[in-house]
Design a protein around this motif. Sequence first.
Motif, PDB file in Angstrom:
ATOM      1  N   LYS A  82      33.371  -6.695  17.575  1.00 50.05           N
ATOM      2  CA  LYS A  82      33.995  -7.292  16.497  1.00 50.05           C
ATOM      3  C   LYS A  82      34.381  -8.757  16.641  1.00 50.05           C
ATOM      4  O   LYS A  82      33.908  -9.720  16.056  1.00 50.05           O
ATOM      5  N   HIS A  83      34.550  -8.974  17.915  1.00 52.45           N
ATOM      6  CA  HIS A  83      34.765 -10.593  18.234  1.00 52.45           C
ATOM      7  C   HIS A  83      33.552 -11.302  18.150  1.00 52.45           C
ATOM      8  O   HIS A  83      33.758 -12.448  17.703  1.00 52.45           O
ATOM      9  N   ALA A  84      32.620 -10.800  18.781  1.00 45.46           N
ATOM     10  CA  ALA A  84      31.195 -11.409  18.701  1.00 45.46           C
ATOM     11  C   ALA A  84      30.902 -11.753  17.080  1.00 45.46           C
ATOM     12  O   ALA A  84      30.283 -12.714  16.665  1.00 45.46           O
ATOM     13  N   LEU A  85      31.084 -10.610  16.323  1.00 46.55           N
ATOM     14  CA  LEU A  85      31.014 -10.864  14.627  1.00 46.55           C
ATOM     15  C   LEU A  85      31.553 -12.097  14.117  1.00 46.55           C
ATOM     16  O   LEU A  85      31.146 -12.895  13.351  1.00 46.55           O
ATOM     17  N   LEU A  86      33.182 -12.040  14.408  1.00 50.92           N
ATOM     18  CA  LEU A  86      33.871 -13.065  13.910  1.00 50.92           C
ATOM     19  C   LEU A  86      33.416 -14.586  14.293  1.00 50.92           C
ATOM     20  O   LEU A  86      33.422 -15.321  13.596  1.00 50.92           O
ATOM     21  N   CYS A  87      32.889 -14.703  15.565  1.00 49.11           N
ATOM     22  CA  CYS A  87      32.507 -15.862  16.171  1.00 49.11           C
ATOM     23  C   CYS A  87      31.329 -16.391  15.472  1.00 49.11           C
ATOM     24  O   CYS A  87      31.057 -17.511  14.911  1.00 49.11           O
ATOM     25  N   ALA A  88      30.360 -15.281  15.145  1.00 45.05           N
ATOM     26  CA  ALA A  88      28.926 -15.532  14.207  1.00 45.05           C
ATOM     27  C   ALA A  88      29.378 -15.851  12.930  1.00 45.05           C
ATOM     28  O   ALA A  88      28.453 -16.891  12.482  1.00 45.05           O
ATOM     29  N   LEU A  89      30.402 -15.183  12.321  1.00 43.96           N
ATOM     30  CA  LEU A  89      30.685 -15.684  10.856  1.00 43.96           C
ATOM     31  C   LEU A  89      31.281 -16.981  10.980  1.00 43.96           C
ATOM     32  O   LEU A  89      30.892 -17.845   9.882  1.00 43.96           O
ATOM     33  N   ALA A  90      32.327 -17.320  11.677  1.00 39.52           N
ATOM     34  CA  ALA A  90      32.561 -18.784  11.867  1.00 39.52           C
ATOM     35  C   ALA A  90      31.605 -19.747  11.859  1.00 39.52           C
ATOM     36  O   ALA A  90      31.567 -20.763  11.433  1.00 39.52           O
ATOM     37  N   ALA A  91      30.829 -19.365  13.033  1.00 35.08           N
ATOM     38  CA  ALA A  91      29.502 -20.367  13.213  1.00 35.08           C
ATOM     39  C   ALA A  91      28.505 -20.546  11.998  1.00 35.08           C
ATOM     40  O   ALA A  91      28.373 -21.716  11.834  1.00 35.08           O
ATOM     41  N   ASP A  92      28.398 -19.606  11.338  1.00 35.59           N
ATOM     42  CA  ASP A  92      27.783 -19.461  10.143  1.00 35.59           C
ATOM     43  C   ASP A  92      28.698 -20.552   9.112  1.00 35.59           C
ATOM     44  O   ASP A  92      27.849 -21.228   8.194  1.00 35.59           O
ATOM     45  N   GLY A  93      29.566 -20.215   9.019  1.00 35.99           N
ATOM     46  CA  GLY A  93      30.575 -21.197   7.943  1.00 35.99           C
ATOM     47  C   GLY A  93      30.349 -22.567   8.377  1.00 35.99           C
ATOM     48  O   GLY A  93      30.125 -23.409   7.598  1.00 35.99           O
ATOM     49  N   PHE A  94      30.430 -22.810   9.744  1.00 34.65           N
ATOM     50  CA  PHE A  94      30.218 -24.366  10.144  1.00 34.65           C
ATOM     51  C   PHE A  94      28.924 -24.980   9.778  1.00 34.65           C
ATOM     52  O   PHE A  94      29.037 -26.085   9.366  1.00 34.65           O
ATOM     53  N   ALA A  95      27.790 -24.089  10.013  1.00 44.95           N
ATOM     54  CA  ALA A  95      26.536 -24.605   9.484  1.00 44.95           C
ATOM     55  C   ALA A  95      26.496 -24.872   8.014  1.00 44.95           C
ATOM     56  O   ALA A  95      25.803 -26.046   7.704  1.00 44.95           O
ATOM     57  N   GLN A  96      27.200 -24.021   7.273  1.00 44.34           N
ATOM     58  CA  GLN A  96      27.156 -24.410   5.825  1.00 44.34           C
ATOM     59  C   GLN A  96      28.030 -25.580   5.670  1.00 44.34           C
ATOM     60  O   GLN A  96      27.592 -26.386   4.918  1.00 44.34           O
ATOM     61  N   LEU A  97      29.026 -25.983   6.379  1.00 50.36           N
ATOM     62  CA  LEU A  97      30.090 -26.890   6.302  1.00 50.36           C
ATOM     63  C   LEU A  97      29.225 -28.352   6.543  1.00 50.36           C
ATOM     64  O   LEU A  97      29.244 -29.417   6.179  1.00 50.36           O
ATOM     65  N   ASP A  98      28.476 -28.030   7.835  1.00 51.63           N
ATOM     66  CA  ASP A  98      27.770 -29.187   8.375  1.00 51.63           C
ATOM     67  C   ASP A  98      26.847 -29.816   7.157  1.00 51.63           C
ATOM     68  O   ASP A  98      26.456 -30.811   7.213  1.00 51.63           O
ATOM     69  N   ALA A  99      26.199 -28.780   6.375  1.00 51.92           N
ATOM     70  CA  ALA A  99      25.166 -29.147   5.389  1.00 51.92           C
ATOM     71  C   ALA A  99      25.745 -30.114   4.447  1.00 51.92           C
ATOM     72  O   ALA A  99      25.278 -30.941   3.855  1.00 51.92           O
ATOM     73  N   LEU A 100      27.148 -30.075   4.261  1.00 59.35           N
ATOM     74  CA  LEU A 100      27.878 -31.080   3.377  1.00 59.35           C
ATOM     75  C   LEU A 100      27.949 -32.397   3.566  1.00 59.35           C
ATOM     76  O   LEU A 100      28.474 -33.189   2.945  1.00 59.35           O
ATOM     77  N   MET A 101      27.490 -32.831   5.107  1.00 59.09           N
ATOM     78  CA  MET A 101      27.600 -34.146   5.459  1.00 59.09           C
ATOM     79  C   MET A 101      26.490 -34.819   4.597  1.00 59.09           C
ATOM     80  O   MET A 101      26.534 -36.266   4.802  1.00 59.09           O
ATOM     81  N   GLN A 102      25.595 -34.359   3.932  1.00 56.89           N
ATOM     82  CA  GLN A 102      24.397 -35.214   3.577  1.00 56.89           C
ATOM     83  C   GLN A 102      25.004 -36.183   2.670  1.00 56.89           C
ATOM     84  O   GLN A 102      24.243 -37.292   2.659  1.00 56.89           O
ATOM     85  N   PRO A 103      25.954 -36.088   1.798  1.00 53.68           N
ATOM     86  CA  PRO A 103      26.374 -37.372   1.003  1.00 53.68           C
ATOM     87  C   PRO A 103      26.670 -38.607   1.855  1.00 53.68           C
ATOM     88  O   PRO A 103      26.900 -39.851   1.472  1.00 53.68           O
TER      89      PRO A 103
END
Length: 205
Positions: free
Chosen positions: A56-77
């Motif tokens: 479960k811990h590995a899953l939570l880390c992967a979920l958070a990492a995926d969230g940061f990838a999405q958030l990073d895409a918002l840097m485009q502006p």
Amino acid sequence: MKKPNNTYHHGDLRASLLREAAALLRDSGIDGLSLRRLSERVGVSRTALYHHFSDKHALLCALAADGFAQLDALMQPLSPASNAPPAERYTAFAKQYLDYATKNPSLYGLMFGHTLWRDKLADDSLKQIAYESFRHHLAAVKRWQEAGILPKEQDSLRLTQVTWGTLHGLAQLVIDGVYADSTHLEDICQCVGQLFCGMRTAKPQ
């Protein structure tokens, strides 16, 4: 319970697992998210699931990492390729940031919360993408300081922490229900853009 589905390619399965795990996190919280429930929801065997997430811990880390990838895409502006005025670009970024955070409160809480960070439980992949996202913001701040859009006399790292911390604080206030009237977010985001970028007149580089 769904029967295990063996038609997934590994890449497709991982994406499906993360998507369904995010839905479980949203609906049931961290305590309600389990590998068993996830395997049942997606319809795959535990063996297939463990191929991607050891626990479960590995899953939570992967979920958070995926969230940061999405958030990073918002840097485009904030990209120097944009021709919009700096305050307008930062306002657009602030809007997207707050919109992402407030529409994904459980995931956002996992990304920045104590579950993974307070006890240094974030794995290397999560730390890498989280720090990379911060570095992208730092790079934008440095560019704008050099262009005279943001104050050059301020330490770039501290200025980045202040700008990001401002957005994070606003997002958390909305998520926690302190800023319950979402109609004010438009004005708040414009205020943020003017506060950080509207006082300077130099053109962005």
